[in-house]
Design an enzyme around this catalytic site. Structure first.
Site, PDB file in Angstrom:
ATOM      1  N   CYS A  69       9.606  -0.036  14.954  1.00 10.95           N
ATOM      2  CA  CYS A  69      10.391  -1.200  14.504  1.00 10.95           C
ATOM      3  C   CYS A  69      11.095  -1.017  13.180  1.00 10.95           C
ATOM      4  O   CYS A  69      12.313  -1.099  13.110  1.00 10.95           O
ATOM      5  CB  CYS A  69       9.491  -2.424  14.470  1.00 10.95           C
ATOM      6  N   HIS A 115       0.863  -1.197   0.000  1.00 10.60           N
ATOM      7  CA  HIS A 115       0.000   0.000   0.000  1.00 10.60           C
ATOM      8  C   HIS A 115       0.892   1.237   0.000  1.00 10.60           C
ATOM      9  O   HIS A 115       1.570   1.510   1.009  1.00 10.60           O
ATOM     10  CB  HIS A 115      -0.914   0.012   1.230  1.00 10.60           C
TER      11      HIS A 115
END
Ligand code: UDX
Length: 455
Positions: free
Chosen positions: A264, A255
């Protein structure tokens, strides 16, 4: 049933500890932060995570889950010690392992019986060996122990689901004994057909980085394709869909948007690049993914400024402050880069987020927090959809248009259809919607060719 000590009550530690208690183990969660432990003892969570609250309360009530700041006592009473402490990036982008080594020292000093010390945090390859050496250095006697690596793959916002139904469980050990103990702990997942990958400590440590960096690269790849789509008149949503139908590629993490954020991907890509370089291997693909992500976020800021023409004195409405939906985590969130940049250009900013406003308020200044998207749109010269919360997907865009002073819409997550927005006479910009740009350019009246007289 195992006696487990979980050191660290962040997303990974608290979710893993609670879920392991739910499997029937006796779990003591440890944190040095007294306030956080007091909150948890009161059955309240230090962060939002879907369905975790009920799981914590139930396991506490049934006496399988407890919280303490007494790390020594908790280690001495447990046979399996999970270390889920933070491994933030240091200035050079390396993983800061001070908390990891502090836990190792404490385990060594409290090694009153055989224990398995399991690294749950994301740590560079070779950390397990350093932890082993530290424990050997600090243990009082030659009490036996094992070290293991058991990286976590949960995503914020779906952490409990990801733990209970993982695509795989990775267990890295050097001995059969440690492997058997961890396989037994994860048997409830194994019975759910979650594949168990049993390997060495080093291999398990690298699997985590290799997985996260690949996902980050996949996002940067589709974001670069999006920018290309805008230049050649293609539609990145169709490109992504067609790519994803190839089973070797898969539809997820394709996307296009404002780039990745969170605690992260930014940290893990930098750490992987850093320790690969130290090993003499140029991590060029990971490096490119990092650069492309930085470019994508800056490009979205430039796009917002361009839509405002002159940001000074203008009002910008921002929908979404968390780094992704279903979380109140704003770490490395795109809106926290966008808002100060627009404020520096003299714009006034209003914002709304379903749950991350308290977290964002601690990091932002002079932002007017609103009660919903419509209040944000009121009087705005630009509305930016920065995080794709479900409640932003079905807004009454006619009403939004009427509330705005200037109907500019920057849809950083491609929630809306460009043609429908144009019909409502928004000036619409998405990410990679090149077909729309091409048609809009073709509709613009051509500038009359300069006549000779005009020179
Ligand atoms: C990630 C990994 O997915 C997870 O396995 C690991 O354990 C921790 O790091 P998390 O950071 O919680 O999880 O969120 P994730 O859903 O992966 O999204 C990370 C970022 O990528 C978000 O900013 C999100 O907006 C962005 N993203 C994700 C995209 O821009 N496009 C996508 O297609 C998917």
């Amino acid at each position: 049933m195992q006696r487990i000590c979980m050191v660290g009550t962040g997303y990974v530690g608290l979710v893993t500890g609670t879920c392991l208690a739910d499997f029937g183990n006796q779990v003591i969660c440890v944190d040095l932060d007294e306030e956080k432990v007091a909150l948890l003892r009161g059955g309240r969570l230090p962060f939002y995570e879907f369905s975790l609250q009920e799981l914590v309360e139930r396991n506490m009530r049934q006496g399988r889950l407890s919280f303490t700041t007494d790390i020594a006592g908790a280690i001495r009473r447990s046979r399996v010690i999970f270390s889920a402490v933070g491994t933030p990036s240091d200035r050079a982008g390396r993983a800061d392992l001070r908390q990891v080594f502090e836990v190792a020292r404490t385990v060594g000093e409290n090694l009153n019986d055989y224990k398995v010390v399991v690294q749950k945090s994301t740590v560079p390859v070779g950390t397990g060996a350093k932890v082993k050496a530290l424990i050997e250095k600090h243990r009082r006697k030659k009490t036996p122990f094992d070290v293991a690596s058991n990286p976590e793959f949960l995503r914020e916002g779906s952490a409990v689901e990801d733990f209970m139904r993982p695509n795989r469980v990775v267990i890295g050990t050097w001995t059969q004994k440690a492997e058997d103990i961890l396989s037994e702990i994860y048997r409830p997942l194994y019975l759910n057909e979650a594949p168990l990958v049993k390997t060495s400590v080093e291999t398990a440590e690298l699997i985590k980085y290799a997985s996260n960096a690949f996902l980050a690269a996949k996002i940067s790849y589709i974001n670069e394709m999006a920018l290309l789509c805008e230049k050649v008149g293609a539609d990145v949503k169709v490109v992504a869909r067609a790519m994803g139908l190839d089973h070797r590629i898969g539809p997820k993490f394709l996307h296009a948007g404002a780039g990745y954020g969170g605690s992260c991907f930014p940290k893990d890509t930098l750490a992987l690049m850093s320790f690969a370089r130290e090993a003499g291997i140029p991590a060029t693909i990971v490096e490119a993914a990092i650069r492309a992500n930085r470019h994508q976020r800056q490009e979205m800021i430039r796009r917002a400024e361009a839509m405002l023409k002159e940001p000074r004195g203008k009002v910008v409405g921002v929908l979404g402050l968390s780094f992704k939906p279903q979380t109140d985590d704003v770490r490395e969130a795109f809106p926290l880069l966008l808002i100060p940049a627009l404020q520096r250009r003299g714009a006034r900013v209003r914002a709304f987020d379903p749950i991350a406003m308290p977290s964002a308020a601690r990091k932002l200044r002079q932002v007017e927090f609103c009660k919903d998207a419509y209040e944000v749109a009121h009087g705005a010269d630009l509305l930016v959809i920065a995080t794709e919360w479900n409640e932003f997907r079905m807004l009454d865009m006619r009403k939004i248009h009427g509330l705005m002073r200037t109907p500019n819409l920057l849809d950083c997550r491609n929630i809306y259809d460009p043609d429908e927005m144009e019909k409502l006479t928004f000036t619409y910009a998405g990410v990679g919607r090149g077909v729309h740009l091409l048609r809009a350019a073709q509709r613009r009246p051509r500038k009359p060719a300069a006549t000779r007289a005009e020179g």
